[in-house]
Design an enzyme around this catalytic site. Structure first.
Site, PDB file in Angstrom:
ATOM      1  N   MET A  20      76.084 -33.274 -39.179  1.00  0.00           N
ATOM      2  CA  MET A  20      76.745 -33.525 -37.893  1.00  0.00           C
ATOM      3  C   MET A  20      77.401 -32.235 -37.408  1.00  0.00           C
ATOM      4  O   MET A  20      77.959 -31.489 -38.209  1.00  0.00           O
ATOM      5  CB  MET A  20      77.826 -34.601 -38.069  1.00  0.00           C
ATOM      6  CG  MET A  20      78.695 -34.803 -36.823  1.00  0.00           C
ATOM      7  SD  MET A  20      79.853 -36.191 -36.981  1.00  0.00           S
ATOM      8  CE  MET A  20      81.169 -35.416 -37.934  1.00  0.00           C
ATOM      9  N   ASP A  22      78.957 -30.961 -33.140  1.00  0.00           N
ATOM     10  CA  ASP A  22      79.882 -31.299 -32.038  1.00  0.00           C
ATOM     11  C   ASP A  22      80.000 -32.790 -31.686  1.00  0.00           C
ATOM     12  O   ASP A  22      78.993 -33.505 -31.646  1.00  0.00           O
ATOM     13  CB  ASP A  22      79.412 -30.650 -30.731  1.00  0.00           C
ATOM     14  CG  ASP A  22      79.013 -29.210 -30.867  1.00  0.00           C
ATOM     15  OD1 ASP A  22      79.176 -28.631 -31.941  1.00  0.00           O
ATOM     16  OD2 ASP A  22      78.523 -28.664 -29.863  1.00  0.00           O
ATOM     17  N   GLN A  38      76.354 -34.477 -32.301  1.00  0.00           N
ATOM     18  CA  GLN A  38      75.186 -33.687 -32.660  1.00  0.00           C
ATOM     19  C   GLN A  38      74.808 -34.053 -34.093  1.00  0.00           C
ATOM     20  O   GLN A  38      75.633 -33.959 -35.020  1.00  0.00           O
ATOM     21  CB  GLN A  38      75.516 -32.183 -32.561  1.00  0.00           C
ATOM     22  CG  GLN A  38      75.673 -31.699 -31.136  1.00  0.00           C
ATOM     23  CD  GLN A  38      74.326 -31.584 -30.439  1.00  0.00           C
ATOM     24  OE1 GLN A  38      73.602 -30.636 -30.632  1.00  0.00           O
ATOM     25  NE2 GLN A  38      73.995 -32.575 -29.609  1.00  0.00           N
ATOM     26  N   ARG A 149      74.484 -24.462 -21.187  1.00  0.00           N
ATOM     27  CA  ARG A 149      74.555 -25.738 -21.900  1.00  0.00           C
ATOM     28  C   ARG A 149      75.934 -26.410 -21.929  1.00  0.00           C
ATOM     29  O   ARG A 149      76.911 -25.877 -21.470  1.00  0.00           O
ATOM     30  CB  ARG A 149      74.064 -25.542 -23.331  1.00  0.00           C
ATOM     31  CG  ARG A 149      74.838 -24.534 -24.162  1.00  0.00           C
ATOM     32  CD  ARG A 149      74.267 -24.491 -25.582  1.00  0.00           C
ATOM     33  NE  ARG A 149      74.975 -23.575 -26.444  1.00  0.00           N
ATOM     34  CZ  ARG A 149      74.586 -22.320 -26.688  1.00  0.00           C
ATOM     35  NH1 ARG A 149      73.512 -21.814 -26.098  1.00  0.00           N
ATOM     36  NH2 ARG A 149      75.288 -21.563 -27.516  1.00  0.00           N
ATOM     37  N   GLU A 201      80.927 -21.993 -25.151  1.00  0.00           N
ATOM     38  CA  GLU A 201      80.257 -23.265 -25.406  1.00  0.00           C
ATOM     39  C   GLU A 201      81.214 -24.426 -25.128  1.00  0.00           C
ATOM     40  O   GLU A 201      82.434 -24.247 -25.058  1.00  0.00           O
ATOM     41  CB  GLU A 201      79.819 -23.360 -26.885  1.00  0.00           C
ATOM     42  CG  GLU A 201      78.878 -22.261 -27.334  1.00  0.00           C
ATOM     43  CD  GLU A 201      78.372 -22.422 -28.767  1.00  0.00           C
ATOM     44  OE1 GLU A 201      77.166 -22.263 -28.980  1.00  0.00           O
ATOM     45  OE2 GLU A 201      79.176 -22.701 -29.677  1.00  0.00           O
TER      46      GLU A 201
HETATM   47  C1  FRU Z   1      78.331 -25.766 -30.374  1.00  0.00           C
HETATM   48  C2  FRU Z   1      76.844 -25.794 -30.074  1.00  0.00           C
HETATM   49  C3  FRU Z   1      76.594 -26.169 -28.633  1.00  0.00           C
HETATM   50  C4  FRU Z   1      75.210 -26.739 -28.672  1.00  0.00           C
HETATM   51  C5  FRU Z   1      75.208 -27.446 -30.001  1.00  0.00           C
HETATM   52  C6  FRU Z   1      73.880 -27.451 -30.674  1.00  0.00           C
HETATM   53  O1  FRU Z   1      78.639 -25.958 -31.708  1.00  0.00           O
HETATM   54  O2  FRU Z   1      76.263 -24.538 -30.398  1.00  0.00           O
HETATM   55  O3  FRU Z   1      76.748 -25.097 -27.733  1.00  0.00           O
HETATM   56  O4  FRU Z   1      74.972 -27.612 -27.603  1.00  0.00           O
HETATM   57  O5  FRU Z   1      76.151 -26.788 -30.812  1.00  0.00           O
HETATM   58  O6  FRU Z   1      73.893 -28.272 -31.808  1.00  0.00           O
END
Ligand code: FRU
Length: 479
Positions: A20, A22, A38, A149, A201
């Site tokens: 896991m 974000d 994620q 993103r 990010e």
């Molecule tokens: C931040 C990140 C985001 C991206 C995601 C990919 O930790 O790098 O920018 O969307 O993780 O898993």
């Protein structure tokens, strides 16, 4: 690797198994907090990203749900947000949940066109159980920006449209949309402001009030470039007129000074309450931490507020009060005078590995709270008066050989100016979160002790009078 149940937190979210990172799509609907994340459901390291899903009614007990979004021919599903479309602006249905996320296309990436990240949407008509991807994806194609993103979307009542806060390499770009399907650029922010030690990010933009006045807070995670190395989240305080963000910030500000609070954003649809949650890890070593069969936990959810100190306005983070509801009767000591070192082992029997500790003093001086065991391991939370900083030192706890970047001491400046101080510490198996001065300085670190930490001593080489020191076990919440 052998399973490590001793590192499994009780009131922080972890997936049952696998990787896991974000938190994504956090939205509150009909009494349920949704947390997407994620997730790579086939491996213990970062891989093709999905959106995992978990729900909670109290922010401390979490139920993992089936995976919400799978990669498709447009790419992996990177970070993003979700909104409740109360007025059916997108036409998917009244009160549709709409997820706005980044597609990351590895095939495009290989071509080197810098157009491999673009934004897509999906909707759910059953409160997040099942999702349908919009056939018109992508809704925001990439103009040729390598890092493009992590859309965070909210309804802006002044502009009367949706506003997307997007991380675009070294700055934030704001986009507006009436319907979540067509997006127009509004403005850019930050190319010459803030920290640029790494790529920007996972932004967030939201209002908070202070003394009857509204301010806008812009969160921007950066990796690397954090104050103590690797990943961390900076923020700016300012105004947002529906199109443009104008900062009033003059100094660099960080949401959390510890090593393990990254990519945090706030829940949508919670009214004036702004609840933040971060990923409790750091890209410096996230893929190597010694847990099994899962990797990574989220932070404790935190209520955000603003506070003025001198001429600066800071963001404060406090554990949500829901955490205190897990507290068993507290054990409390009052008026402790410490010279050198005081072992609290007899006075306060070990509360186990899930607990909350509170300490207050009228005259803050150097101190170290040392959480240890008979094996000589030590996790230290302290204050250094000469440097005016709080810190967590995890260099003497656990086998830290999995990464040369892991062991160490993470300081965060004390921003409060009063002689009196208070601290709240939250422990949950393999993490400590420090909230000093009512959340003005926060520090979050993970650690992996070889044996449970069962002893506590207080070191204060120049003497310290502690008004109260209490700790309460936090019961594992009903699952
Ligand atoms: C931040 C990140 C985001 C991206 C995601 C990919 O930790 O790098 O920018 O969307 O993780 O898993």
């Amino acid at each position: 690797p052998p399973a490590t149940p001793q590192y499994r937190p009780a009131y922080h979210f972890t997936p049952a198994a696998h990787w896991m990172n974000d938190p994504n799509g956090m939205v509150y609907v009909n009494g349920t907090y949704h947390l997407f994340f994620q997730h790579y459901p086939e491996g213990m390291v970062w891989g093709p990203m999905h959106w995992g899903h978990a729900t909670s009614r109290d922010l401390v007990s979490w139920q993992e749900q089936p995976i919400a979004l799978f990669p498709d021919k447009l790419g992996m599903i990177f970070s993003g947000s979700a909104v409740l479309d109360v007025n059916n602006t997108a036409g998917f249905g009244k009160n549709a949940l709409v997820a706005i996320f980044t597609y990351h296309n590895p095939d495009e990436e290989k071509k080197g066109t810098n157009k491999h990240q673009y934004q897509g949407i999906a909707y759910s008509l059953d409160e997040g159980k099942t999702w349908t991807k919009y056939p018109g994806n992508p809704v925001l194609p990439n103009p040729g920006i390598q890092d493009f993103r992590d859309p965070k979307v909210s309804w802006n009542p002044v502009a009367k449209q949706w506003v997307m806060t997007l991380a675009t390499k070294d700055r934030i770009t704001f986009y507006g949309s009436p319907n979540l399907k067509t997006w127009a650029k509004l403005s850019e922010f930050g190319e010459k402001l803030g920290s640029h030690g790494g790529v920007w990010e996972c932004p967030d933009l939201f209002p908070l009030t202070l003394g009857g006045k509204t301010y806008w807070v812009l969160l921007v995670s950066i990796n690397p470039g954090g104050p103590n190395g690797g990943s961390a989240t900076q923020y700016f305080v300012g105004q947002f007129d529906g199109r443009k963000f104008t900062p009033t910030t003059t100094t660099q500000k960080w949401v959390d000074w510890g090593r393990d609070n990254y990519a945090g954003v706030t829940w949508a649809n919670t009214g004036a309450r702004k609840i933040f949650l971060g990923w409790m890890s750091n890209w410096d070593y996230a893929n190597q931490v010694p847990t099994s069969p899962w990797r990574s936990a989220m932070t404790t959810p935190r209520d955000l507020a603003l506070r003025q100190v001198g001429s600066e306005i800071y963001l404060t983070s406090q554990p949500v009060p829901e955490v205190a509801k897990l507290a068993q009767p507290a054990r409390k000591l009052t008026s402790l005078t410490v010279k050198n070192e005081l072992s609290l082992a007899e006075k306060l029997p070990s509360p186990g590995t899930q607990f909350q500790l509170r300490m207050s003093t009228k005259q803050l001086r150097d101190f170290q709270l040392v959480f240890g065991n008979a094996q000589g391991e030590e996790l230290v939370v302290g204050f250094d008066k000469a440097k005016n900083e709080y810190y967590i030192d995890r260099s003497k706890v656990g086998d830290n050989s999995f990464s040369p970047k892991f062991a160490g001491r993470a300081p965060g400046p004390r921003l409060a100016t009063s002689p009196a101080a208070d601290l709240t510490l939250l422990f949950d198996a393999a993490s400590v979160e420090v909230f000093a001065d009512d959340g003005l300085t926060t520090l979050t670190d993970i650690f992996f002790p070889k044996q449970p930490l069962t002893t506590l001593s207080l070191r204060a080489p120049s003497g310290l009078t502690v008004e109260t020191l209490s700790y309460a076990q936090l019961a594992a919440s009903a699952k």
